[in-house]
Write an enzyme that holds these catalytic residues in place. Structure first.
Site, PDB file in Angstrom:
ATOM      1  N   GLN A   1     -34.810 -21.854  77.957  1.00  0.00           N
ATOM      2  CA  GLN A   1     -34.131 -21.340  76.774  1.00  0.00           C
ATOM      3  C   GLN A   1     -32.685 -21.815  76.682  1.00  0.00           C
ATOM      4  OE1 GLN A   1     -35.759 -19.628  74.424  1.00  0.00           O
ATOM      5  NE2 GLN A   1     -37.589 -20.008  75.626  1.00  0.00           N
ATOM      6  N   PHE A   2     -31.958 -21.743  77.784  1.00  0.00           N
ATOM      7  CA  PHE A   2     -30.575 -22.220  77.750  1.00  0.00           C
ATOM      8  C   PHE A   2     -30.374 -23.402  78.683  1.00  0.00           C
ATOM      9  CE2 PHE A   2     -29.758 -20.353  81.838  1.00  0.00           C
ATOM     10  CZ  PHE A   2     -30.539 -19.206  81.867  1.00  0.00           C
ATOM     11  N   THR A   3     -31.447 -23.831  79.328  1.00  0.00           N
ATOM     12  CA  THR A   3     -31.480 -25.063  80.111  1.00  0.00           C
ATOM     13  C   THR A   3     -30.372 -25.125  81.145  1.00  0.00           C
ATOM     14  OG1 THR A   3     -32.225 -26.063  78.087  1.00  0.00           O
ATOM     15  CG2 THR A   3     -31.889 -27.515  79.947  1.00  0.00           C
TER      16      THR A   3
END
Length: 642
Positions: free
Chosen positions: A78-80
Site C-alpha cells: 500500500q505504501f511500499t
C-alpha cells in the site's frame, strides 16, 4: 551499506539500470524472482526469497529461515516500504496496511537509529511518493545482538546522472548470513525518476512458440493434406470451436496436468482459459447442441504451459489433429477404427516403423485394486504410471511412495507395468487369480481380447502392442487408451506422435441428461513435422516447392508489359497458377533463373514476332523445348501439358 525505498505511481523508474513500471515488478527485478511467482501482483514481492512466508498483518511471525539468517525484508504494497535489517526488528508492523504517516516515519527512523532523508515528496500523504537512501562508506559488520545500526559517515553530494540510476553494484538476493545489501556507497541523488525512456524489445516469439518460413509451411500443408485425406476417407465432417473456453469448462478435466492450462485475465466478467486440447471443447459442443451421433475431425492450435523442448517437438503452442466418433455403438467397433486411422496416417507419411500401444482403464483400475491401492489414489497413481515412457521405474516408484502409497503396493504395480505383448499376454493375465478377482480387470481383459481380434481382421495386429505401462494421465478416459510411438527414423527422443482413447462420461459432465459415449484420437503434428522438416533439409533445396506456380509469363524484349498482363489474365481466369516479373522490361536471364530456383515448369514467352503472328511460345523450363501456340488455343494447350 545502503537500502532503497521507492514509491512510484505513473512515472517510470530505473532501478539498478533496469526499467520497471511499478514497485512490485521493480522489487522482483532487484531480488531476481519471477513476478508470476508472487501470490498477488501488488502484495508481498519476496515470496520465494529465503522461503519467506507472506502475511498481511502484524500478528504473523517471521519464518524461521529468515530469523536464522539474521535478515529481514519488508515490502508493503500500500505504501511500499522496503527495509533491510540484521539482528533487531523494530515493532513497526501496525503501519503495514495503511499509508505511511509522518509520525510513523519518524518512529521508524528512531527505532532503526539511522538518518533517512526523503529525496522526493510530491503531494498526498507523506509516504505517497518517496525515495529514501541510507548510505555508509565501506563494508558494515553488524552483530546479531547489536541494538542499532552504526551512524552513517558524512558524504559530499554528487551530481545526478541524466536519465539513469548510477549504482555501482545492484542489490542481490542473499542466503545464509548474508544480507540483501550493497557494500558500495551511493549518493542519494543517484536515484532518478524518468519519464518514458526508450525501450529495447526482444525480437523473438514467446517462449515455446515459433514462426514458420515458406519451406516449413509447405511441409506443414502437405502434412495437413495427407491427414485430412485419411479423415475424409473414413467419413468424418469438420467443425471449429473458439481458441478460448470458459475456465469452468476446462477445470477438473485434466488431472495433474490442469496446472498446464493457460489462464487469461478477466475478460468482461468472464474467466477464460486457452484450450488445452480439442477433446473437452468437442464434448462441450456436443452437450450444448444436444448432438448424439457425429464423426468429426478438427485441426487447430492448442496451448499448454509446459516446459518446452523445441528440438524434440514439444511446444507451448502447437497443432492437434483430432478425429472422434460420438454415439452409442457396439463394443470396440469404433475404437478399432481409430487405431486403423492412426496406422494409415503414419504409413501415408512414410513413418515406416511405429507401434501403437493399447491398454484399458478398467484393467488399470482392477490392477490398482489388486495391488491394494486406495480408491481415492487411483487417478494420482495413474498419473505417475503414465510417466514410465520417459522416466525410470525407480523414479516413478519414489513418486508414488511420495504420494502416500505403501512401498509393497508400489512393488506389486511394478511387476504388472513391465508386461507387454499380444493376445498371449491376455491369456497369461486371465490365469492371475488375484487380478481376476477384480470385476474391472475381468471386463477390461475381455474388451482387450475383442479389440485385438478386430485388429487382426483390419490387418494392423503387427502394429499394435498390449502394454500395461500405458496409463494416459488425463482424468476423462473411461475405457480403451492408446498411444503411437515411432521406433524407426527420428523416433529416439520424439516420444508419442499420437494418442487417444474412450471417454464415455465427458459429455455428461456438461449435461447429466446428455450422456454421449465417445472415442477419439489426436495426431501430434509438431513432432511429426520435426521429422518431415529434417527430411526436407537433408534432401536439399528444391525437395519441397514453396509456391504453386505452373507458368511464368515472360518476355525478353521491351515495351511488352501490357501484353504480358493480358496473357496472365487469360491464364488466371482459367484457374492456372501463373506469375510474371514485376518489372516493365525484365531481363530474360533473371526470368530463367527464377523458374529454375522456384521450380516453375513452364514459361509462356511473349515477343514481337509471336504477337504479330497472334500467339505466344510455351517453353519447357527443363528441356528448353518450345512450341508456338495461338492465343485462342493457349488455355487448352497449357492444360494439356500440366
Amino acid at each position: 551499506m545502503k537500502a532503497i525505498v521507492q514509491r512510484v505511481s505513473a512515472a517510470k523508474v530505473l532501478v539498478g539500470g533496469k526499467l520497471v513500471s511499478s514497485i512490485g515488478r521493480g522489487l522482483c527485478v532487484l531480488l531476481g524472482i519471477s513476478h508470476e511467482d508472487t501470490s498477488r501482483e501488488s502484495d508481498w514481492m519476496v515470496k520465494k526469497l529465503l522461503n519467506l512466508r507472506l502475511f498481511e498483518d502484524g500478528d504473523k511471525p517471521w519464518t524461521k529461515s529468515v530469523m536464522d539468517s539474521g535478515l529481514e525484508i519488508l515490502c508493503v504494497s500500500q505504501f511500499t516500504l522496503c527495509y533491510v535489517l540484521k539482528g533487531n526488528k523494530p515493532d513497526f508492523h501496525n503501519a503495514m496496511m495503511g499509508d505511511l504517516s509522518k509520525p510513523m516515519y519518524e518512529q521508524f527512523l528512531s527505532q532503526l537509529g539511522q538518518q533517512y532523508k526523503p529525496e522526493a515528496i510530491k503531494g498526498g500523504t507523506f509516504g505517497a511518493y518517496m525515495n529514501v537512501v541510507i548510505e555508509n562508506d565501506g563494508p558494515v559488520t553488524i552483530p546479531l545482538d547489536t541494538p542499532t545500526l552504526p551512524p552513517p559517515k558524512e558524504r559530499k553530494p554528487q551530481n545526478p546522472p541524466k536519465n539513469k540510476m548510477a549504482v555501482e553494484e545492484p542489490l542481490v538476493a542473499a542466503s545464509g548470513g548474508a544480507s540483501v545489501i550493497d557494500q558500495q556507497p551511493v549518493a542519494a541523488a543517484n536515484v532518478a525518476i524518468v519519464k518514458e525512456p526508450a525501450q529495447k524489445f526482444a525480437l523473438k516469439p514467446p517462449k515455446g512458440m515459433r514462426d514458420h518460413n515458406p519451406l516449413q509451411m509447405a511441409v506443414r500443408e502437405q502434412l495437413f493434406s495427407k491427414i485430412q485425406a485419411v479423415f475424409k476417407r473414413h467419413g468424418a465432417v469438420t467443425i471449429d470451436t473458439p481458441v478460448a473456453e470458459l475456465r469452468e469448462t476446462l477445470s477438473g478435466k485434466y488431472g495433474e496436468d490442469s496446472k498446464l492450462i493457460f489462464d487469461l485475465e478477466d475478460q468482461g466478467g468472464e474467466l477464460l482459459s486457452l484450450r488445452y486440447d480439442l477433446t473437452v471443447p468437442f464434448a462441450r459442443y456436443l452437450a450444448m447442441n444436444k448432438i448424439k451421433q457425429i464423426k468429426r475431425y478438427h485441426i487447430a492450435r492448442v496451448y499448454r504451459r509446459d516446459q518446452p523442448y523445441m528440438t524434440r517437438g514439444r511446444y507451448r503452442e502447437f497443432y492437434q489433429c483430432d478425429f472422434d466418433i460420438a454415439g452409442d455403438y457396439d463394443l470396440m467397433i469404433p475404437d478399432v477404427e481409430c487405431l486403423k486411422i492412426i496406422s494409415e496416417i503414419l504409413t501415408d507419411l512414410d513413418m515406416k516403423k511405429f507401434v501403437i500401444k493399447v491398454n484399458h482403464r478398467q484393467l488399470l483400475d482392477g490392477m490398482f485394486a489388486a495391488c491394494n491401492v486406495p480408491l481415492e489414489k487411483f487417478r494420482t497413481i495413474c498419473s505417475s504410471v503414465d510417466k514410465l515412457d520417459k522416466t525410470e521405474w525407480e523414479e516413478v516408484k519414489a513418486e508414488m511412495i511420495g504420494k502416500g502409497l505403501a512401498e509393497a503396493a508400489a512393488d506389486k504395480i511394478g511387476k504388472y507395468v513391465q508386461l507387454s505383448g499380444d493376445i498371449g499376454l491376455i491369456d497369461q493375465l486371465e490365469q492371475d487369480a488375484i487380478l481376476t478377482a477384480q470385476k474391472d480387470a475381468v471386463e477390461g481383459l475381455e474388451a482387450m481380447k475383442l479389440l485385438l481380434k478386430y485388429c487382426s481382421i483390419l490387418g494392423i495386429n503387427d502394429k499394435v502392442s498390449f502394454d500395461l505401462s500405458l496409463a494416459r494421465g488425463l482424468d476423462y478416459y473411461t475405457g480403451l487408451i492408446f498411444e503411437a510411438v515411432l521406433t524407426g527414423e527420428g523416433g529416439d527422443g520424439v516420444g508419442s506422435v499420437s494418442g487417444g482413447g474412450r471417454y464415455d462420461g465427458l459429455v455428461g459432465m456438461f449435461s447429466p441428461k446428455g450422456m454421449v459415449p465417445c472415442v477419439g484420437l489426436s495426431i501430434g503434428i509438431e513432432r511429426i513435422f520435426s521429422i518431415l522438416e529434417n527430411r526436407a533439409k537433408a534432401l536439399g533445396s528444391g525437395a519441397v516447392r514453396t509456391i504453386a506456380t505452373k507458368i511464368l509469363v515472360s518476355s525478353g524484349q521491351k515495351n511488352l508489359l501490357e501484353e504480358r498482363m493480358k496473357v496472365c489474365n487469360m491464364l488466371w481466369n482459367a484457374g492456372i497458377p501463373t506469375e510474371m516479373m514485376y518489372k516493365r522490361d525484365p531481363k530474360m536471364l533473371n526470368q530463367f533463373q527464377y523458374c529454375e530456383h522456384e521450380q516453375v515448369p513452364y514459361l509462356v514467352i511473349v515477343g514481337e514476332d509471336e504477337r504479330s503472328n497472334g500467339g505466344v511460345k510455351i517453353r519447357n523450363a527443363v528441356s528448353r523445348d518450345e512450341v508456338f501456340v495461338k492465343y485462342e488455343n493457349l488455355v487448352e494447350e497449357v492444360n494439356k501439358i500440366l
